[in-house]
Structures are given as structure tokens and as C-alpha cells.
Design an enzyme around this catalytic site. Structure first.
Site, PDB file in Angstrom:
ATOM      1  N   TYR A  17       0.482  -0.816   0.551  1.00 21.12           N
ATOM      2  CA  TYR A  17       0.002  -0.411   0.493  1.00 21.12           C
ATOM      3  C   TYR A  17       0.917   1.620  -0.100  1.00 21.12           C
ATOM      4  O   TYR A  17       1.813   1.644   0.317  1.00 21.12           O
ATOM      5  CB  TYR A  17      -0.757   0.238   1.786  1.00 21.12           C
ATOM      6  CG  TYR A  17      -1.804   1.213   0.988  1.00 21.12           C
ATOM      7  CD1 TYR A  17      -3.166   1.433   0.245  1.00 21.12           C
ATOM      8  CD2 TYR A  17      -1.676   2.469   1.869  1.00 21.12           C
ATOM      9  CE1 TYR A  17      -3.685   2.224  -0.013  1.00 21.12           C
ATOM     10  CE2 TYR A  17      -2.664   3.833   1.898  1.00 21.12           C
ATOM     11  CZ  TYR A  17      -3.546   3.570   1.058  1.00 21.12           C
ATOM     12  OH  TYR A  17      -4.177   4.645   0.524  1.00 21.12           O
ATOM     13  N   GLN A  33      -9.927   0.595   1.850  1.00 21.39           N
ATOM     14  CA  GLN A  33     -10.852   0.047   0.324  1.00 21.39           C
ATOM     15  C   GLN A  33      -9.951  -1.115   0.005  1.00 21.39           C
ATOM     16  O   GLN A  33      -9.777  -1.452  -0.800  1.00 21.39           O
ATOM     17  CB  GLN A  33     -11.653   0.779  -0.203  1.00 21.39           C
ATOM     18  CG  GLN A  33     -11.186   2.311  -0.688  1.00 21.39           C
ATOM     19  CD  GLN A  33     -11.178   3.471  -0.607  1.00 21.39           C
ATOM     20  OE1 GLN A  33     -11.035   2.687   1.088  1.00 21.39           O
ATOM     21  NE2 GLN A  33     -10.929   4.743  -1.067  1.00 21.39           N
ATOM     22  N   ASN A  52      -2.528   6.430   7.184  1.00 22.59           N
ATOM     23  CA  ASN A  52      -3.612   7.419   8.225  1.00 22.59           C
ATOM     24  C   ASN A  52      -3.799   6.186   8.720  1.00 22.59           C
ATOM     25  O   ASN A  52      -3.925   5.568   9.063  1.00 22.59           O
ATOM     26  CB  ASN A  52      -4.400   8.168   7.595  1.00 22.59           C
ATOM     27  CG  ASN A  52      -5.889   7.436   6.955  1.00 22.59           C
ATOM     28  OD1 ASN A  52      -5.946   6.201   6.479  1.00 22.59           O
ATOM     29  ND2 ASN A  52      -6.118   8.148   5.684  1.00 22.59           N
ATOM     30  N   SER A 107       2.767   9.567  10.852  1.00 21.60           N
ATOM     31  CA  SER A 107       4.298   9.246  11.715  1.00 21.60           C
ATOM     32  C   SER A 107       4.360  10.195  12.265  1.00 21.60           C
ATOM     33  O   SER A 107       3.849  10.858  13.321  1.00 21.60           O
ATOM     34  CB  SER A 107       4.800   9.768  10.212  1.00 21.60           C
ATOM     35  OG  SER A 107       7.045   9.877  10.036  1.00 21.60           O
ATOM     36  N   GLN A 153       8.866  15.860   9.843  1.00 23.93           N
ATOM     37  CA  GLN A 153       7.280  15.218   9.842  1.00 23.93           C
ATOM     38  C   GLN A 153       6.098  15.708  10.081  1.00 23.93           C
ATOM     39  O   GLN A 153       5.119  14.876   9.512  1.00 23.93           O
ATOM     40  CB  GLN A 153       7.914  14.031  12.145  1.00 23.93           C
ATOM     41  CG  GLN A 153       8.845  13.499  12.129  1.00 23.93           C
ATOM     42  CD  GLN A 153       8.750  12.131  11.203  1.00 23.93           C
ATOM     43  OE1 GLN A 153       7.921  11.353   9.934  1.00 23.93           O
ATOM     44  NE2 GLN A 153       9.794  12.126   9.380  1.00 23.93           N
ATOM     45  N   HIS A 178       3.747  16.375   7.427  1.00 21.62           N
ATOM     46  CA  HIS A 178       3.184  14.866   6.573  1.00 21.62           C
ATOM     47  C   HIS A 178       1.709  15.197   6.603  1.00 21.62           C
ATOM     48  O   HIS A 178       1.029  13.992   6.071  1.00 21.62           O
ATOM     49  CB  HIS A 178       3.744  13.387   7.560  1.00 21.62           C
ATOM     50  CG  HIS A 178       5.089  12.728   7.153  1.00 21.62           C
ATOM     51  ND1 HIS A 178       5.093  11.620   5.914  1.00 21.62           N
ATOM     52  CD2 HIS A 178       6.251  12.622   7.338  1.00 21.62           C
ATOM     53  CE1 HIS A 178       6.211  11.628   5.278  1.00 21.62           C
ATOM     54  NE2 HIS A 178       7.010  12.015   6.505  1.00 21.62           N
ATOM     55  N   HIS A 223      10.664   6.991  15.092  1.00 22.01           N
ATOM     56  CA  HIS A 223      11.641   7.798  14.595  1.00 22.01           C
ATOM     57  C   HIS A 223      12.405   9.058  15.815  1.00 22.01           C
ATOM     58  O   HIS A 223      11.877   9.018  16.235  1.00 22.01           O
ATOM     59  CB  HIS A 223      11.863   8.842  13.647  1.00 22.01           C
ATOM     60  CG  HIS A 223      11.079   8.925  11.873  1.00 22.01           C
ATOM     61  ND1 HIS A 223      10.193   9.048  11.958  1.00 22.01           N
ATOM     62  CD2 HIS A 223      11.313   7.686  11.031  1.00 22.01           C
ATOM     63  CE1 HIS A 223       9.422   8.743   9.922  1.00 22.01           C
ATOM     64  NE2 HIS A 223      10.459   7.348  10.189  1.00 22.01           N
ATOM     65  N   ASP A 255      14.403   8.817   5.286  1.00 24.89           N
ATOM     66  CA  ASP A 255      12.834   8.718   4.542  1.00 24.89           C
ATOM     67  C   ASP A 255      13.196   8.228   3.371  1.00 24.89           C
ATOM     68  O   ASP A 255      12.630   8.137   2.648  1.00 24.89           O
ATOM     69  CB  ASP A 255      12.601   9.946   4.229  1.00 24.89           C
ATOM     70  CG  ASP A 255      11.234   9.989   6.083  1.00 24.89           C
ATOM     71  OD1 ASP A 255      10.947   8.535   6.505  1.00 24.89           O
ATOM     72  OD2 ASP A 255      10.660  10.771   6.224  1.00 24.89           O
ATOM     73  N   GLU A 291       2.647 -36.479  29.428  1.00 24.56           N
ATOM     74  CA  GLU A 291       1.781 -35.900  29.200  1.00 24.56           C
ATOM     75  C   GLU A 291       0.183 -36.414  28.750  1.00 24.56           C
ATOM     76  O   GLU A 291      -0.449 -35.749  28.645  1.00 24.56           O
ATOM     77  CB  GLU A 291       2.094 -35.198  28.027  1.00 24.56           C
ATOM     78  CG  GLU A 291       3.446 -33.336  28.278  1.00 24.56           C
ATOM     79  CD  GLU A 291       3.451 -32.325  26.906  1.00 24.56           C
ATOM     80  OE1 GLU A 291       2.960 -33.443  25.667  1.00 24.56           O
ATOM     81  OE2 GLU A 291       4.292 -31.453  27.257  1.00 24.56           O
ATOM     82  N   HIS A 348       1.579 -40.060  20.399  1.00 23.56           N
ATOM     83  CA  HIS A 348       3.145 -39.464  20.458  1.00 23.56           C
ATOM     84  C   HIS A 348       4.350 -40.136  20.520  1.00 23.56           C
ATOM     85  O   HIS A 348       4.885 -40.705  20.078  1.00 23.56           O
ATOM     86  CB  HIS A 348       2.882 -38.567  21.080  1.00 23.56           C
ATOM     87  CG  HIS A 348       2.552 -37.442  20.509  1.00 23.56           C
ATOM     88  ND1 HIS A 348       0.762 -37.218  20.385  1.00 23.56           N
ATOM     89  CD2 HIS A 348       2.957 -35.866  20.495  1.00 23.56           C
ATOM     90  CE1 HIS A 348       0.492 -36.012  19.837  1.00 23.56           C
ATOM     91  NE2 HIS A 348       1.854 -35.252  19.846  1.00 23.56           N
TER      92      HIS A 348
END
Length: 427
Positions: free
Chosen positions: A127, A189, A212, A237, A259, A262, A327, A360, A414, A419
Site C-alpha cells: 500500500y 478499501q 493514516n 508519522s 515530520q 506529513h 523515529h 526517509d 503428558e 505420540h
């Protein structure tokens, strides 16, 4: 101007409240995201076209751009711009290429050999945010390690611009990465489309990328309701700068504003060892804001930010570890003596000449990092994020003789007798 606090005057609960960010106390963001996820899951492409009209103000006839359209858009940027992207690509590739290592085989007992082998995640979704600022650097930060890992299918989603296309910088990065298609979908979406698949957009195995609060919330919900995993919660950020008397106020202010620009939900925190530094940095912030093209956005973020007065660098790092910044910048001559105190941080920038913006874009390290305190338990994106490590073992006759009785005893205590029999039947 940054609001200012003195750490010695704050209670533990007040500090906890101060370091909290991007909370959704009323569940308003979650409710909106759940509606979008349901809409995309039920209506597929039709929902994506409708949501592009609603949120991006774009009427799309197709949800993707192909190789030829990407090439046309890439050709619109200058050679200097292409060269800058190429250098960033090369540095990011150089740094990440060292991360793919073959592990050695271990013989835990005579005749018992165990090892791990790396396999790429087959289908990954990237994304690339595209709200008020389109980020081609994020495409490089995600695409390069995916290519190094050997992922077979790389799906890229990014919001369409007003033209219904992408910008030339993103297009050129697609060419550098040899990716021939990009899907014009943004926000929650896009996360839902990659998680469930539509007629146009393939379903992926893991989703990567910052965004966001809506994108971050969508990623966390998708991970809980589907078989698709995510890289980390990577939301708005943030930066935390620790500064002492050796810091240059204009440098510190520039790092905070880098920053803040942003988005309005970004956060820039100054932790300083004197009131004088806080005053000087605030003056510089105001001066530099006057000439920033994104000043209005930066001002909103600064209003959401603050400064903390501490007694010394050690106390500053104690606060930083509670904040767990995406950061962390140490603007001090003494950085070498305090780095061992860093416990929680996504990426660290040392000294006066190492701005966060270098990481960055082009120093080589990855800028897709955990935010909102998740640096306490998450690392940033790396080649490891795009692979699985499968364990193998082989036992021969000697190994079965060496190990068998131990497994039988443990299985019996156990109460798992099948097993035990799986060992006994082979003796």
C-alpha cells in the site's frame, strides 16, 4: 509553538496519557472502517469505483494502469529526478541485500540434524499512501525487499490522483522494480481489496505499507478477521528528538517540521535538557513555518505535539523508551555514550548531521516503521518481513536411538500415548 511540560512535574499516569497517540476512544474510525470493509467484501470492484468517487473525487473506468501507461507517466519526470530515484533504489537495495542469509545446519544430538530454510511469501500487497503527499519512496522501501526476498507476485495499490492516474515518480519506481501494473485504490478499501480479492485485484497473503488512522485500523481488523497477515501497525508519522546544549536549534526545528508536514495527525516531540533549548527551537519552528509550502498542515501537527524538559540525556531516553518513537533523533555530541540506553525505537538517527529525512529517502535503511508505541514490540520492514523460515529435521537410526527414550518419556508424562507409539514403533 510546542506545548511544554517538565517531566519532574508529571505523574506516571500523566506521562502515560502524554505518550498515548492516535487513539480511537469513541470507535468512530473503527465503525467507518468496518463499513468500508463489508462494502468491498460484498460488492468488490463496484464498491471500489464508488469509494474512489466518494473519497478521491475521481470517476474511474478501470481500476488499474498497465505497463504502457506506466511507461508514459515515467517519461514525464526529468533525468535529474530519475537519477535521484535510481540512487535511492541502489542504496536501499545495497542495505537490504545483506539481510538474506542461509543458516547453518545444527546437529542437536548425534544423528539428529535440524535447520531452517527461507521461502518467500508468494503474494504480497504493497500500500503506497497518496493523500496530501504521494510517496514514491515508500514504493522503493517496500518493493526492494520484496524483490530481494523473491516474492512471486507483488500487488501495488495507491489512491488515484485527480487525473485518475498516478504521478511520474511512482511510475518510474514501478519501472525500477519491474512491476507492470498498479491498482488505483486507496484508504481502507485498498486494504480490504487486497485481503479478500475482487474481480480485478488479486487476494494477497500479507499486506505492507503505512497510512493514516483509517488504513492502520483496516490492517489491524483485516488481520483479525481473515487469513491475511500485516507487516505492522504503521500509521501517522512521528518523531522524537532528544537535544542538549550542543544541538543547533534550527536543525532540531527542521527535523520536527519534517515530520509535522506529513499530516495533521503526525506528531513531533522535543525532549530537551534545558528550557533555553525549548525556547530557541520554538522560535525556529515559527520562523521556518513561514516559508513552508505545507505550513497549514505542519501547524496542525505542531498543535498536536509538545516539548518535555528533562534533567539530562539519560532521563530523556527513559521518556523516549516509554514513548517508543517511530523515529528517534539524538542531536547531541554525546550520542555514542547513550545509544546503549535505547530500548524502544523504530529507527535511530545519530548526531547533528543525520536528519531523519535521509532515512526517509536514500541512506538505505527502511522507512516503513512501527508507530503509536508499537516500536515496543515490532521492527521496521526488512527482507525478513517478506519471507517465511521453515524448519527441517532429519533423524537417522543413531539419532532415533539417542533421542527416542526422551520423547517416549515426555509423551507419556503428558498422557499422549500415540505420540509415544510413533517413536516406539520405529525402534
Amino acid at each position: 509553538m510546542l506545548k511544554s511540560y517538565s517531566l519532574k512535574d508529571l505523574t506516571e499516569s500523566e506521562i502515560d496519557q502524554l505518550v498515548a497517540r492516535n487513539t480511537d476512544d469513541t470507535n468512530a474510525i473503527q465503525d467507518t472502517v468496518l463499513q468500508i470493509i463489508d462494502q468491498v467484501r460484498d460488492q468488490g470492484d463496484r464498491a471500489l469505483i464508488e469509494l474512489a468517487r466518494k473519497f478521491d473525487c475521481v470517476e474511474l473506468s478501470e481500476l488499474f494502469l498497465g505497463k504502457d501507461e506506466i511507461a508514459d507517466l515515467a517519461s514525464t519526470i526529468t533525468r535529474d529526478q530519475q537519477r535521484a530515484l535510481e540512487i535511492a533504489f541502489q542504496n536501499i537495495h545495497k542495505f537490504h541485500s545483506t539481510q538474506l542469509r542461509k543458516e547453518r545446519t545444527v546437529e542437536t544430538m548425534p544423528g539428529v540434524k535440524c535447520w531452517r530454510e527461507v521461502r518467500p511469501i508468494e503474494k504480497v500487497g504493497l500500500y503506497i499512501p497518496g493523500g496530501s503527499a504521494v510517496l514514491p519512496s515508500t514504493l522503493l522501501m517496500l518493493g526492494v525487499p520484496a524483490r530481494i526476498a523473491g516474492c512471486k507476485e507483488i500487488i501495488v495499490c495507491s489512491p488515484p490522483q485527480k487525473s485518475g492516474k498516478i504521478n511520474g515518480f511512482v511510475a518510474y519506481c514501478l519501472q525500477l522494480l519491474k512491476i507492470e501494473k498498479i491498482y488505483l485504490v486507496g484508504g481502507s478499501q485498498a486494504i480490504a481489496a487486497m485481503a479478500f480479492g475482487t474481480n480485478t485485484i488479486p487476494k494477497v497473503d500479507k499486506i505492507f505499507g503505512p497510512g493514516n488512522q483509517f488504513v492502520t485500523k483496516a490492517k489491524s481488523i483485516i488481520q483479525s478477521i481473515s487469513s491475511v497477515s500485516i507487516d505492522m501497525p504503521a500509521g501517522p508519522s512521528e518523531v522524537l528528538v532528544i537535544a542538549d546544549e550542543s544541538a543547533t536549534p534550527s536543525f532540531v526545528a527542521a527535523d520536527l517540521l519534517a515530520q509535522a508536514e506529513h499530516g495533521p495527525d503526525s506528531q513531533a516531540v522535543l525532549v530537551a535538557s534545558s528550557e533555553k533549548i525549548i525556547l530557541q527551537v520554538n522560535q525556529e519552528v515559527e520562523r521556518q513555518l513561514e516559508i513552508l509550502p505545507r505550513a497549514e498542515i505542519a501547524r496542525m501537527a505542531i498543535a498536536n505535539s509538545y516539548a518535555v524538559l528533562v534533567s539530562d540525556l539519560k532521563e530523556g531516553l527513559q521518556f523516549s523508551n516509554k514513548y517508543a518513537p517511530e523515529h528517534l533523533i539524538l542531536e547531541t555530541d554525546e550520542w555514542q555514550s547513550i545509544t546503549h540506553l535505547i530500548v524502544n525505537a523504530g529507527s535511530v538517527f545519530l548526531g547533528h548531521l543525520t536528519p531523519e529525512s535521509a532515512g526517509d529517502y536514500a541512506s538505505g535503511t527502511n522507512h516503513t516503521l512501527p508507530t503509536s508505541g508499537y516500536a515496543r514490540s515490532y521492527s521496521g520492514v526488512s527482507v525478513d518481513s517478506f519471507v517465511k523460515k521453515i524448519t527441517f529435521q532429519h533423524i537417522n537410526k543413531q539419532g532415533l536411538e539417542q533421542l527416542g527414550s526422551t520423547v517416549e518419556t515426555l509423551a507419556e508424562l503428558e498422557g499422549l500415548h500415540a505420540h509415544k507409539n510413533a517413536i516406539s514403533i520405529r525402534k
